[in-house]
Design a protein around this motif. Sequence first.
Motif, PDB file in Angstrom:
ATOM      1  N   SER A  45       0.834  -1.203   0.000  1.00 23.07           N
ATOM      2  CA  SER A  45       0.000   0.000   0.000  1.00 23.07           C
ATOM      3  C   SER A  45       0.872   1.258   0.000  1.00 23.07           C
ATOM      4  CB  SER A  45      -0.921  -0.055   1.227  1.00 23.07           C
ATOM      5  OG  SER A  45      -1.845   0.992   1.183  1.00 23.07           O
ATOM      6  N   SER A  46       0.406   2.321   0.634  1.00 25.16           N
ATOM      7  CA  SER A  46       1.279   3.488   0.764  1.00 25.16           C
ATOM      8  C   SER A  46       1.925   3.479   2.146  1.00 25.16           C
ATOM      9  CB  SER A  46       0.495   4.782   0.524  1.00 25.16           C
ATOM     10  OG  SER A  46      -0.629   4.796   1.366  1.00 25.16           O
ATOM     11  N   ILE A  47       1.747   2.355   2.869  1.00 30.97           N
ATOM     12  CA  ILE A  47       2.292   2.236   4.223  1.00 30.97           C
ATOM     13  C   ILE A  47       3.805   1.988   4.179  1.00 30.97           C
ATOM     14  CG2 ILE A  47       2.151   0.970   6.423  1.00 30.97           C
ATOM     15  CD1 ILE A  47      -0.636   1.769   5.872  1.00 30.97           C
ATOM     16  N   VAL A  48       4.213   0.996   3.396  1.00 31.79           N
ATOM     17  CA  VAL A  48       5.599   0.539   3.458  1.00 31.79           C
ATOM     18  C   VAL A  48       6.605   1.482   2.785  1.00 31.79           C
ATOM     19  CG1 VAL A  48       7.135  -1.438   3.115  1.00 31.79           C
ATOM     20  CG2 VAL A  48       4.734  -1.833   3.617  1.00 31.79           C
ATOM     21  N   PRO A  49       6.272   2.101   1.631  1.00 34.61           N
ATOM     22  CA  PRO A  49       7.299   2.905   0.942  1.00 34.61           C
ATOM     23  C   PRO A  49       8.081   3.902   1.814  1.00 34.61           C
ATOM     24  CG  PRO A  49       5.421   2.635  -0.488  1.00 34.61           C
ATOM     25  CD  PRO A  49       5.032   2.036   0.837  1.00 34.61           C
ATOM     26  N   PRO A  50       7.446   4.667   2.704  1.00 30.34           N
ATOM     27  CA  PRO A  50       8.260   5.602   3.484  1.00 30.34           C
ATOM     28  C   PRO A  50       9.201   4.914   4.478  1.00 30.34           C
ATOM     29  CG  PRO A  50       5.936   6.203   3.562  1.00 30.34           C
ATOM     30  CD  PRO A  50       6.010   4.840   2.975  1.00 30.34           C
ATOM     31  N   SER A  79      -6.463   0.403  -3.339  1.00 30.23           N
ATOM     32  CA  SER A  79      -5.043   0.572  -3.024  1.00 30.23           C
ATOM     33  C   SER A  79      -4.180  -0.598  -3.483  1.00 30.23           C
ATOM     34  CB  SER A  79      -4.863   0.715  -1.516  1.00 30.23           C
ATOM     35  OG  SER A  79      -4.643   2.051  -1.197  1.00 30.23           O
TER      36      SER A  79
ATOM     37  N   ILE B  59       6.636  10.431  -0.821  1.00 26.41           N
ATOM     38  CA  ILE B  59       7.418   9.391  -0.125  1.00 26.41           C
ATOM     39  C   ILE B  59       8.713   9.976   0.441  1.00 26.41           C
ATOM     40  CG2 ILE B  59       8.681   7.218  -0.424  1.00 26.41           C
ATOM     41  CD1 ILE B  59       6.492   6.438  -2.390  1.00 26.41           C
ATOM     42  N   ARG B  63       9.740  10.326   4.500  1.00 26.42           N
ATOM     43  CA  ARG B  63      10.947   9.750   5.117  1.00 26.42           C
ATOM     44  C   ARG B  63      11.642  10.769   6.031  1.00 26.42           C
ATOM     45  NH1 ARG B  63      12.647   6.429  -0.315  1.00 26.42           N
ATOM     46  NH2 ARG B  63      11.283   4.652   0.118  1.00 26.42           N
ATOM     47  N   TYR B  71       0.506   4.724  11.315  1.00 22.91           N
ATOM     48  CA  TYR B  71       1.378   4.223  10.246  1.00 22.91           C
ATOM     49  C   TYR B  71       2.496   3.359  10.829  1.00 22.91           C
ATOM     50  CZ  TYR B  71      -0.630   6.742   6.277  1.00 22.91           C
ATOM     51  OH  TYR B  71      -1.457   7.153   5.270  1.00 22.91           O
ATOM     52  N   PHE B  75       3.043  -0.579   9.943  1.00 21.65           N
ATOM     53  CA  PHE B  75       4.307  -1.147   9.450  1.00 21.65           C
ATOM     54  C   PHE B  75       4.786  -2.266  10.380  1.00 21.65           C
ATOM     55  CE2 PHE B  75       9.024  -1.052   8.938  1.00 21.65           C
ATOM     56  CZ  PHE B  75       9.048  -1.572   7.647  1.00 21.65           C
TER      57      PHE B  75
END
Lengths: 273, 117
Positions: A45-50, A79, B59, B63, B71, B75
Motif C-alpha cells: 500500500s502506501s504504508i511501506v514505501p516511506p 489501493s 514518499i 521519510r 502508520y 508497518f
Amino acid sequence: MEQRLLFPGCLILARFQQYELAAKAVLAKLGIEAVDMQAVACCASSIVPPFSVDWVNLPAYNLSLAERQGFDIVTLCGSCTRTLRLTQEMLARDAGLKETVNRSLAAVGLAYQGTAKVSHLIEVISSKMEEVGKSFRQKLDMRVSLSHPCNVMRPSQVMKFDDPWEPKKLREIVHATGARVVDYDQEYECCGATLLMVSEDWAIRAALAKLKSATLAGAEAMVVSCGNCFLVLKSMQDKVRKIEPGISLPVIFLPQIIGLSFGIDKKALGLEQ
Amino acid sequence: MDCTKCSICRSRCLVERLGGASITSVLNEAAEKGAWNCSNCWKCIDACPQEFDIYNAIIEKRRLEEAPRAYREAFAGICRNGYIFPIEELNTIREMWGLNKIELVGPEVIRKLIKEC
Ligand code: SF4
Ligand code: SF4
C-alpha cells in the motif's frame, strides 16, 4: 472455466469476508473461478514505501506468487490494485530494479517476470457485461448512490482505466441490476478512509459529506467496491451520527448488489450470516 | 518537469478542503510539513499540469517527517506477520463464512523481503 487468483488485500481478508464471498459467487456466474491466493502478503500500500526503500519487494512477491501459478489476478480493493500495477510499471521500466528485486525474491524461492495481469473487480466485471446480461434474473427496485474507488482510476498514468475524474464503469455495471443510480454532489469525492491513519475527525467529516449528499439526493443505499470505502462509510457511521444524527445509509458491496439481481441467495452474498 | 507552485494540486486536495496541510501545501510553500496528511486519492497527480512526480515527493518527504502512530503500527504489523490488520483468528472466521482456509505468509518471508523489519 477461466481462473483468476483472488487478491483480497489485508483489510478485506481481516474484516470484510462478505465482500470476498459475494465476489466469488458473482464471478462464478460470469464464468470465472476466483482461486484463493496462498501465502499472500500485504500489498505494501502506501504504508511501506516511506519505511523501506525495498518496499517494491513486497508487491513483487505477491505478483510472483501469481506468476508461479500461471494466473492473472483479480483485486477487491483500490489501493492494492494501484500498488500492484505501479510495481509492474516500475519493474518494466527499470531493468536494474527488476534484477535487484529478483535477487531478494530468489531468497524465498520466487522470481518476477511481469506476466500476471492485475485487474480490479470493476474492470473484470465491466469486461463481462454480456455474461452479466445473461445471468440477470430480477430487476432491483431501489435507488442507489455510488462511491468510486479512487485508486482504480488514479493516478491515471498508472491505472489507465475509465475516466479519472468522472468514472463511468461502476455506473454501467450497477445500471444492469435495474437499480436506479442517483447522482449526488459528492459522488466523485474521495471517501477519506486513509485519513483515519492521521485524523479521525478529517475521515469522519469526509465520510459525512458523501453520506449526507447521497441521502439528500434520495439514495436508499451506497454501493462501494473497496474495503476502505466500506470501512469509513459503513463501519464508522456511528461516529458520523455523532455529528449528524439523521444519517443512516446502508452500504453494500458491488458484487452483493449484482448478486441480488442474479437471484443469488442472500446468505451466499454475505448479506445474512 | 519541475513544480511551478501553481497550487492546482492544492485546489483538488481533500485534506486541504478539510482544513489541513498536505504535500500540496508543502510544494506550494504554504506549510513545512504535511506529507503524511493524505487520503491516497491521487487527484493531485492527475491535476498537475507539469506532470511533476508528486508520488515520489510524498514518499521522500515522509521519510523526513515523523510518521504518525497508526502508520508506525501498520508497518510493525506487516513486519510481525505480513499484514496490517490483526489476522490471527483468520481461518476460524473464514470457516464461519463458509470460506476455505488459506495459508498465511509469516514473518520469515517478510524479513527476507523488507530488511527494515
Ligand atoms: S493524494 Fe493526498 S495529497 Fe494528493 S490530493 Fe489526494 S489527499 Fe491530497
Ligand atoms: S505539483 Fe503540479 S499542480 Fe502542484 S503546485 Fe506543483 S506544478 Fe502545480
